[in-house]
Design a protein around this motif. Sequence first.
Motif, PDB file in Angstrom:
ATOM      1  N   TYR A   6      37.363 -74.925  55.558  1.00 42.70           N
ATOM      2  CA  TYR A   6      38.138 -74.731  54.335  1.00 42.70           C
ATOM      3  C   TYR A   6      39.485 -75.424  54.472  1.00 42.70           C
ATOM      4  O   TYR A   6      40.033 -75.542  55.575  1.00 42.70           O
ATOM      5  CB  TYR A   6      38.379 -73.239  54.086  1.00 42.70           C
ATOM      6  N   SER A   7      40.019 -75.829  53.349  1.00 42.22           N
ATOM      7  CA  SER A   7      41.381 -76.339  53.369  1.00 42.22           C
ATOM      8  C   SER A   7      42.337 -75.177  53.597  1.00 42.22           C
ATOM      9  O   SER A   7      42.020 -74.012  53.322  1.00 42.22           O
ATOM     10  CB  SER A   7      41.712 -77.035  52.041  1.00 42.22           C
ATOM     11  N   ASP A   8      43.505 -75.484  54.094  1.00 43.68           N
ATOM     12  CA  ASP A   8      44.494 -74.449  54.367  1.00 43.68           C
ATOM     13  C   ASP A   8      44.862 -73.694  53.088  1.00 43.68           C
ATOM     14  O   ASP A   8      45.140 -72.495  53.123  1.00 43.68           O
ATOM     15  CB  ASP A   8      45.750 -75.071  54.970  1.00 43.68           C
ATOM     16  N   SER A   9      44.849 -74.384  51.962  1.00 43.74           N
ATOM     17  CA  SER A   9      45.312 -73.779  50.720  1.00 43.74           C
ATOM     18  C   SER A   9      44.331 -72.747  50.158  1.00 43.74           C
ATOM     19  O   SER A   9      44.721 -71.921  49.328  1.00 43.74           O
ATOM     20  CB  SER A   9      45.578 -74.865  49.682  1.00 43.74           C
ATOM     21  N   VAL A  10      43.069 -72.785  50.585  1.00 44.08           N
ATOM     22  CA  VAL A  10      42.087 -71.850  50.025  1.00 44.08           C
ATOM     23  C   VAL A  10      41.501 -70.902  51.065  1.00 44.08           C
ATOM     24  O   VAL A  10      40.793 -69.951  50.706  1.00 44.08           O
ATOM     25  CB  VAL A  10      40.939 -72.590  49.308  1.00 44.08           C
ATOM     26  N   ARG A  11      41.760 -71.178  52.337  1.00 49.08           N
ATOM     27  CA  ARG A  11      41.172 -70.337  53.396  1.00 49.08           C
ATOM     28  C   ARG A  11      41.577 -68.889  53.202  1.00 49.08           C
ATOM     29  O   ARG A  11      42.740 -68.570  52.982  1.00 49.08           O
ATOM     30  CB  ARG A  11      41.596 -70.835  54.769  1.00 49.08           C
ATOM     31  N   GLY A  12      40.580 -68.009  53.267  1.00 47.93           N
ATOM     32  CA  GLY A  12      40.831 -66.592  53.078  1.00 47.93           C
ATOM     33  C   GLY A  12      40.655 -66.129  51.641  1.00 47.93           C
ATOM     34  O   GLY A  12      40.578 -64.926  51.382  1.00 47.93           O
ATOM     35  N   ARG A  13      40.600 -67.079  50.702  1.00 44.72           N
ATOM     36  CA  ARG A  13      40.413 -66.735  49.291  1.00 44.72           C
ATOM     37  C   ARG A  13      39.090 -67.259  48.745  1.00 44.72           C
ATOM     38  O   ARG A  13      38.506 -66.653  47.846  1.00 44.72           O
ATOM     39  CB  ARG A  13      41.555 -67.318  48.453  1.00 44.72           C
ATOM     40  N   PHE A  14      38.626 -68.400  49.257  1.00 44.67           N
ATOM     41  CA  PHE A  14      37.395 -69.016  48.773  1.00 44.67           C
ATOM     42  C   PHE A  14      36.311 -68.890  49.837  1.00 44.67           C
ATOM     43  O   PHE A  14      36.601 -68.918  51.039  1.00 44.67           O
ATOM     44  CB  PHE A  14      37.605 -70.506  48.481  1.00 44.67           C
ATOM     45  N   THR A  15      35.065 -68.797  49.378  1.00 45.62           N
ATOM     46  CA  THR A  15      33.922 -68.724  50.286  1.00 45.62           C
ATOM     47  C   THR A  15      32.813 -69.634  49.792  1.00 45.62           C
ATOM     48  O   THR A  15      32.411 -69.539  48.634  1.00 45.62           O
ATOM     49  CB  THR A  15      33.392 -67.288  50.385  1.00 45.62           C
ATOM     50  N   ILE A  16      32.344 -70.502  50.678  1.00 41.56           N
ATOM     51  CA  ILE A  16      31.224 -71.380  50.341  1.00 41.56           C
ATOM     52  C   ILE A  16      29.945 -70.791  50.912  1.00 41.56           C
ATOM     53  O   ILE A  16      29.938 -70.255  52.028  1.00 41.56           O
ATOM     54  CB  ILE A  16      31.466 -72.816  50.859  1.00 41.56           C
ATOM     55  N   SER A  17      28.874 -70.886  50.129  1.00 46.31           N
ATOM     56  CA  SER A  17      27.587 -70.366  50.575  1.00 46.31           C
ATOM     57  C   SER A  17      26.479 -71.172  49.913  1.00 46.31           C
ATOM     58  O   SER A  17      26.737 -72.007  49.038  1.00 46.31           O
ATOM     59  CB  SER A  17      27.451 -68.881  50.221  1.00 46.31           C
ATOM     60  N   ARG A  18      25.254 -70.899  50.334  1.00 51.27           N
ATOM     61  CA  ARG A  18      24.135 -71.610  49.713  1.00 51.27           C
ATOM     62  C   ARG A  18      22.914 -70.699  49.658  1.00 51.27           C
ATOM     63  O   ARG A  18      22.821 -69.718  50.379  1.00 51.27           O
ATOM     64  CB  ARG A  18      23.781 -72.875  50.490  1.00 51.27           C
ATOM     65  N   ASP A  19      22.004 -71.060  48.760  1.00 52.68           N
ATOM     66  CA  ASP A  19      20.712 -70.407  48.654  1.00 52.68           C
ATOM     67  C   ASP A  19      19.676 -71.521  48.813  1.00 52.68           C
ATOM     68  O   ASP A  19      19.454 -72.307  47.883  1.00 52.68           O
ATOM     69  CB  ASP A  19      20.577 -69.708  47.297  1.00 52.68           C
ATOM     70  N   LYS A  20      19.041 -71.593  49.960  1.00 47.62           N
ATOM     71  CA  LYS A  20      18.107 -72.681  50.230  1.00 47.62           C
ATOM     72  C   LYS A  20      16.877 -72.584  49.345  1.00 47.62           C
ATOM     73  O   LYS A  20      16.271 -73.602  49.003  1.00 47.62           O
ATOM     74  CB  LYS A  20      17.719 -72.691  51.704  1.00 47.62           C
ATOM     75  N   ASP A  21      16.499 -71.369  48.975  1.00 50.66           N
ATOM     76  CA  ASP A  21      15.322 -71.210  48.115  1.00 50.66           C
ATOM     77  C   ASP A  21      15.563 -71.779  46.720  1.00 50.66           C
ATOM     78  O   ASP A  21      14.640 -72.201  46.040  1.00 50.66           O
ATOM     79  CB  ASP A  21      14.930 -69.743  48.015  1.00 50.66           C
ATOM     80  N   LYS A  22      16.835 -71.765  46.288  1.00 52.40           N
ATOM     81  CA  LYS A  22      17.173 -72.246  44.949  1.00 52.40           C
ATOM     82  C   LYS A  22      17.857 -73.611  44.971  1.00 52.40           C
ATOM     83  O   LYS A  22      18.299 -74.095  43.931  1.00 52.40           O
ATOM     84  CB  LYS A  22      18.080 -71.231  44.248  1.00 52.40           C
TER      85      LYS A  22
END
Length: 124
Positions: A59-75
């Motif tokens: 994450y960039s320093d400006s968003v770390r702790g506020r944003f979360t990236i995730s994925r759904d491999k089935d979709k």
Amino acid sequence: VQLQASGGGLVQAGDSLRLSCQFSGPNFGDYNMGWFRQAPGKEREFVAVLSWNGGSRYYSDSVRGRFTISRDKDKNSVFLQMDSLKPDDTALYYCAAADYFTVRITTPENFPYWGQGTLVTVSS
């Protein structure tokens, strides 16, 4: 590879949004998936990236702790959960894909595949 981003909108400071990116093409699991943004008058900047095997998130320093990236491999989808939004988060948000062998996966120039962008506006 084609990418379709969605989920942007107009929110107030402190609110949350969840961006989605639909990946179309073969072998979704072979791609590093990233989110980048571009504010008016500014260059495109890195926000978050998920490695192709799911083992690393950056994450960039400006968003770390506020944003979360995730994925759904089935979709074949990747998401960006954005919490505690600030007016400085206002930008056009893009999802992007880079092959598994790509190094420096926080650099937008290393991503050959891009979605069309979805606009996030955060009012104070």
